[in-house]
Design an enzyme around this catalytic site. Structure first.
Site, PDB file in Angstrom:
ATOM      1  N   PHE A   6       0.832   2.937   6.962  1.00 19.69           N
ATOM      2  CA  PHE A   6      -0.505   3.092   7.542  1.00 19.69           C
ATOM      3  C   PHE A   6      -1.534   2.767   6.472  1.00 19.69           C
ATOM      4  O   PHE A   6      -1.489   3.306   5.370  1.00 19.69           O
ATOM      5  CB  PHE A   6      -0.663   4.539   8.019  1.00 19.69           C
ATOM      6  CG  PHE A   6      -2.049   4.912   8.462  1.00 19.69           C
ATOM      7  CD1 PHE A   6      -2.547   4.465   9.669  1.00 19.69           C
ATOM      8  CD2 PHE A   6      -2.838   5.740   7.673  1.00 19.69           C
ATOM      9  CE1 PHE A   6      -3.818   4.822  10.091  1.00 19.69           C
ATOM     10  CE2 PHE A   6      -4.101   6.110   8.077  1.00 19.69           C
ATOM     11  CZ  PHE A   6      -4.598   5.646   9.290  1.00 19.69           C
ATOM     12  N   VAL A   7      -2.455   1.853   6.793  1.00 15.37           N
ATOM     13  CA  VAL A   7      -3.503   1.476   5.843  1.00 15.37           C
ATOM     14  C   VAL A   7      -4.853   1.747   6.491  1.00 15.37           C
ATOM     15  O   VAL A   7      -5.121   1.321   7.618  1.00 15.37           O
ATOM     16  CB  VAL A   7      -3.405  -0.014   5.431  1.00 15.37           C
ATOM     17  CG1 VAL A   7      -4.542  -0.388   4.486  1.00 15.37           C
ATOM     18  CG2 VAL A   7      -2.055  -0.304   4.782  1.00 15.37           C
ATOM     19  N   ILE A   8      -5.681   2.471   5.743  1.00 14.40           N
ATOM     20  CA  ILE A   8      -7.054   2.746   6.165  1.00 14.40           C
ATOM     21  C   ILE A   8      -7.894   2.817   4.898  1.00 14.40           C
ATOM     22  O   ILE A   8      -7.410   3.237   3.850  1.00 14.40           O
ATOM     23  CB  ILE A   8      -7.146   4.058   6.981  1.00 14.40           C
ATOM     24  CG1 ILE A   8      -8.520   4.218   7.626  1.00 14.40           C
ATOM     25  CG2 ILE A   8      -6.774   5.265   6.129  1.00 14.40           C
ATOM     26  CD1 ILE A   8      -8.585   5.333   8.669  1.00 14.40           C
ATOM     27  N   CYS A   9      -9.125   2.386   4.987  1.00 15.03           N
ATOM     28  CA  CYS A   9     -10.010   2.443   3.825  1.00 15.03           C
ATOM     29  C   CYS A   9     -10.408   3.908   3.602  1.00 15.03           C
ATOM     30  O   CYS A   9     -11.301   4.426   4.265  1.00 15.03           O
ATOM     31  CB  CYS A   9     -11.238   1.565   4.039  1.00 15.03           C
ATOM     32  SG  CYS A   9     -12.328   1.514   2.604  1.00 15.03           S
ATOM     33  N   ALA A  10      -9.720   4.549   2.671  1.00 14.26           N
ATOM     34  CA  ALA A  10      -9.938   5.983   2.422  1.00 14.26           C
ATOM     35  C   ALA A  10     -11.373   6.268   2.001  1.00 14.26           C
ATOM     36  O   ALA A  10     -11.913   7.319   2.339  1.00 14.26           O
ATOM     37  CB  ALA A  10      -8.959   6.485   1.361  1.00 14.26           C
TER      38      ALA A  10
ATOM     39  N   GLU B 161      -8.256   7.285  -7.063  1.00 17.40           N
ATOM     40  CA  GLU B 161      -9.661   7.662  -6.887  1.00 17.40           C
ATOM     41  C   GLU B 161     -10.053   7.681  -5.410  1.00 17.40           C
ATOM     42  O   GLU B 161     -10.760   8.583  -4.958  1.00 17.40           O
ATOM     43  CB  GLU B 161     -10.558   6.696  -7.664  1.00 17.40           C
ATOM     44  CG  GLU B 161     -10.443   6.837  -9.163  1.00 17.40           C
ATOM     45  CD  GLU B 161     -11.160   5.728  -9.937  1.00 17.40           C
ATOM     46  OE1 GLU B 161     -11.791   4.844  -9.298  1.00 17.40           O
ATOM     47  OE2 GLU B 161     -11.076   5.744 -11.170  1.00 17.40           O
ATOM     48  N   GLU B 162      -9.601   6.676  -4.666  1.00 18.62           N
ATOM     49  CA  GLU B 162      -9.944   6.593  -3.250  1.00 18.62           C
ATOM     50  C   GLU B 162      -9.334   7.740  -2.452  1.00 18.62           C
ATOM     51  O   GLU B 162     -10.012   8.351  -1.613  1.00 18.62           O
ATOM     52  CB  GLU B 162      -9.493   5.234  -2.696  1.00 18.62           C
ATOM     53  CG  GLU B 162     -10.302   4.088  -3.261  1.00 18.62           C
ATOM     54  CD  GLU B 162      -9.624   2.726  -3.185  1.00 18.62           C
ATOM     55  OE1 GLU B 162     -10.252   1.744  -3.616  1.00 18.62           O
ATOM     56  OE2 GLU B 162      -8.466   2.638  -2.717  1.00 18.62           O
TER      57      GLU B 162
ATOM     58  N   HIS C  14       0.829  -1.209   0.000  1.00 22.50           N
ATOM     59  CA  HIS C  14       0.000   0.000   0.000  1.00 22.50           C
ATOM     60  C   HIS C  14       0.860   1.255   0.000  1.00 22.50           C
ATOM     61  O   HIS C  14       1.877   1.321   0.679  1.00 22.50           O
ATOM     62  CB  HIS C  14      -0.946  -0.002   1.208  1.00 22.50           C
ATOM     63  CG  HIS C  14      -2.104  -0.902   1.015  1.00 22.50           C
ATOM     64  ND1 HIS C  14      -3.323  -0.461   0.588  1.00 22.50           N
ATOM     65  CD2 HIS C  14      -2.213  -2.240   1.125  1.00 22.50           C
ATOM     66  CE1 HIS C  14      -4.139  -1.483   0.471  1.00 22.50           C
ATOM     67  NE2 HIS C  14      -3.485  -2.575   0.785  1.00 22.50           N
ATOM     68  N   PRO C  15       0.426   2.258  -0.751  1.00 22.92           N
ATOM     69  CA  PRO C  15       1.162   3.526  -0.783  1.00 22.92           C
ATOM     70  C   PRO C  15       0.842   4.360   0.452  1.00 22.92           C
ATOM     71  O   PRO C  15      -0.178   4.157   1.112  1.00 22.92           O
ATOM     72  CB  PRO C  15       0.598   4.211  -2.033  1.00 22.92           C
ATOM     73  CG  PRO C  15      -0.821   3.713  -2.089  1.00 22.92           C
ATOM     74  CD  PRO C  15      -0.760   2.278  -1.615  1.00 22.92           C
TER      75      PRO C  15
END
Length: 188
Positions: free
Chosen positions: A133-137, A100-101, A81-82
């Site tokens: 850090f990963v979160i559903c944007a 897009e997200e 993940h970026p």
């Protein structure tokens, strides 16, 4: 007369689950290969588990595959993940889905103060945990993302890895929902 740069438009037509089940391997991987960011190997493996009875069944197969991975594999998924509002966004090298997200969450419209804070927190998070850090944007806005990032920097590694994997699954669900029609059970 002003010249406008032309961008190719990608038209996505949602498929029903029967169509998904009929896709040849290459098409399946091409279409679903980024539902888990930059991890087409997951959808390649899940293809062999067809037929799927529903969108939820497809999602469950992907989740089960992820859950069965060793901890190092789960961290590998997180590392794909970026950074949110990071250099990939700035340089235009994000995947279409991530671009897009992040735009929808306002990550492409941060003030200079917000961008600086985001960059600092992203670095702090990666240094502490070894993955981004990963979160559903799509399920958050920039204010909530910044708040979550600040809070989660104080978390424990094992807790953060599990939380990150759950966020990956949320991202996967949202991306699948953009490609597949909602569940009308398929007669197997």
């Amino acid at each position: 007369m002003q010249a406008f740069k032309s961008f190719p438009k990608i038209i996505i037509i949602k498929m029903d689950i029967a169509t998904v089940n009929e896709l040849p391997y290459e098409d399946f991987v091409n279409i679903f290969g980024n539902v888990v960011e930059k991890c087409p190997i997951i959808t390649a493996a899940v293809w062999s588990r067809r037929p799927f009875g529903s969108l939820n069944a497809l999602e469950a197969e992907i989740s089960e595959f992820i859950d069965a991975l060793p901890e190092s594999g789960k961290e590998g998924i997180l590392r794909c993940h970026p950074d949110l509002a990071g250099r990939d966004l700035q340089s235009g090298t994000l995947t279409r889905e991530s671009r897009e997200e992040q735009a929808r969450a306002g990550m492409d419209a941060l003030s200079s103060e917000e961008a600086s804070r985001m960059a600092r927190l992203n670095e702090e998070y990666k240094e502490r945990f070894g993955f981004p850090f990963v979160i559903c944007a799509r399920m958050n806005d920039k204010a909530n993302i910044l708040r979550q990032l600040t809070e989660r920097c104080r978390s424990e590694r094992q807790v953060e890895r599990a939380r990150g994997v759950e966020e990956v699954k949320k991202i996967c669900r949202v991306r699948l929902q953009a490609l597949v029609l909602s569940d009308a059970p398929n007669k197997l």
